[in-house]
Design a protein around this motif. Structure first.
Motif, short mmCIF file in Angstrom:
data_model
loop_
_atom_site.label_atom_id
_atom_site.label_comp_id
_atom_site.label_asym_id
_atom_site.label_seq_id
_atom_site.Cartn_x
_atom_site.Cartn_y
_atom_site.Cartn_z
N GLY A 152 -29.65 14.91 46.89
CA GLY A 152 -28.95 14.25 48.24
C GLY A 152 -27.64 14.39 48.41
N ILE A 153 -26.98 14.30 47.19
CA ILE A 153 -25.31 14.68 47.36
C ILE A 153 -25.15 16.04 47.77
CG2 ILE A 153 -23.36 14.75 45.79
CD1 ILE A 153 -24.52 12.10 44.43
N ALA A 154 -25.76 17.08 47.25
CA ALA A 154 -25.53 18.27 47.32
C ALA A 154 -26.04 18.80 48.88
CB ALA A 154 -26.62 19.29 46.46
N HIS A 155 -27.09 18.18 49.36
CA HIS A 155 -27.53 18.57 50.78
C HIS A 155 -26.22 17.70 51.82
CE1 HIS A 155 -29.56 18.79 54.42
NE2 HIS A 155 -29.44 17.53 54.65
N GLY A 156 -25.93 16.50 51.36
CA GLY A 156 -25.11 16.05 52.34
C GLY A 156 -23.57 16.72 52.24
N TRP A 157 -23.06 17.37 51.46
CA TRP A 157 -21.93 17.96 51.21
C TRP A 157 -21.77 19.35 52.04
CZ3 TRP A 157 -17.28 16.18 51.02
CH2 TRP A 157 -16.93 14.86 50.31
N LEU A 158 -23.11 19.91 51.50
CA LEU A 158 -23.54 21.23 52.30
C LEU A 158 -23.86 21.23 53.79
CD1 LEU A 158 -25.01 23.16 49.07
CD2 LEU A 158 -22.68 23.42 50.14
N TYR A 159 -24.28 20.02 53.97
CA TYR A 159 -24.64 19.98 55.43
C TYR A 159 -23.30 19.83 56.28
CZ TYR A 159 -26.40 17.98 59.79
OH TYR A 159 -26.73 17.65 61.18
N VAL A 160 -22.32 19.20 55.90
CA VAL A 160 -20.98 19.51 56.52
C VAL A 160 -20.71 20.53 56.57
CG1 VAL A 160 -18.64 18.63 56.33
CG2 VAL A 160 -20.55 16.96 55.74
N VAL A 161 -20.63 21.48 55.60
CA VAL A 161 -20.40 23.05 55.77
C VAL A 161 -21.29 23.69 56.72
CG1 VAL A 161 -20.11 25.19 54.50
CG2 VAL A 161 -19.48 22.99 53.37
N TYR A 162 -22.42 23.22 56.78
CA TYR A 162 -23.50 23.85 57.83
C TYR A 162 -22.96 23.36 59.21
CZ TYR A 162 -27.65 24.09 60.77
OH TYR A 162 -28.51 24.13 61.86
N LEU A 163 -22.57 22.04 59.43
CA LEU A 163 -22.10 21.75 60.67
C LEU A 163 -20.72 22.56 61.18
CD1 LEU A 163 -22.24 17.88 60.31
CD2 LEU A 163 -23.79 19.28 61.80
N VAL A 164 -19.92 22.73 60.07
CA VAL A 164 -18.95 23.38 60.43
C VAL A 164 -19.06 24.97 61.11
CG1 VAL A 164 -16.79 24.57 59.68
CG2 VAL A 164 -17.14 22.30 59.04
N PHE A 165 -20.03 25.70 60.10
CA PHE A 165 -20.39 27.06 60.70
C PHE A 165 -21.17 27.04 61.78
CE2 PHE A 165 -20.08 28.62 55.89
CZ PHE A 165 -18.57 28.67 56.08
N ALA A 166 -22.14 26.01 62.14
CA ALA A 166 -22.80 26.20 63.18
C ALA A 166 -21.96 25.96 64.48
CB ALA A 166 -24.01 25.08 63.00
N PHE A 167 -21.09 24.82 64.29
CA PHE A 167 -20.28 24.76 65.46
C PHE A 167 -19.41 25.83 65.82
CE2 PHE A 167 -16.32 23.14 67.38
CZ PHE A 167 -16.98 22.31 68.67
N ASP A 168 -18.99 26.59 64.90
CA ASP A 168 -17.96 27.86 64.91
C ASP A 168 -18.87 28.88 65.63
OD1 ASP A 168 -15.91 29.51 64.71
OD2 ASP A 168 -16.69 30.25 62.97
#
Length: 112
Positions: free
Chosen positions: A46-62
């Motif tokens: 859960g912690i790993a997914h939470g932090w990496l989801y933030v990275v996913y959001l940045v890359f997907a938004f970019d």
């Protein structure tokens, strides 16, 4: 737009998707099947997914901003990391779309 923008989005989509599937299985094991040790697994994933989801959001938004997507499509791609297995299907659709666009934009070599 560089192809590397698509590549880093694709990597994060798969990583986020796999972690979310693992998290879902962990939650089922913890609360549905009452498996010993599932709570530690669920916490770590859960912690790993939470932090990496933030990275996913940045890359997907970019990616979405460089591809000039409308807001609705961008939200659809951003939320794909919150529904188990959705990231895989959305990533595949986005990749096909953008690779076709890359093919149109690339110059064709002329044979003499």
């Amino acid at each position: 737009m560089k192809k590397s923008v698509l590549t880093r989005y694709r990597v994060m989509a798969y990583v986020t998707g796999v972690l979310l599937v693992l998290l879902t299985l962990g939650v089922i094991a913890k609360y549905g099947l009452h498996v010993n040790g599932a709570d530690k697994f669920t916490t770590v994933i859960g912690i790993a997914h939470g932090w990496l989801y933030v990275v996913y959001l940045v890359f997907a938004f970019d990616l979405g901003s460089k591809a000039k997507w409308p807001v609705g499509k961008q939200l659809w791609v951003l939320l794909a990391g919150t529904v188990p297995t959705a990231a895989f299907f959305v990533e595949r659709k986005v990749t096909h779309e953008l690779e076709a666009q890359f093919a149109e934009d690339s110059p064709v070599a002329v044979k003499a």
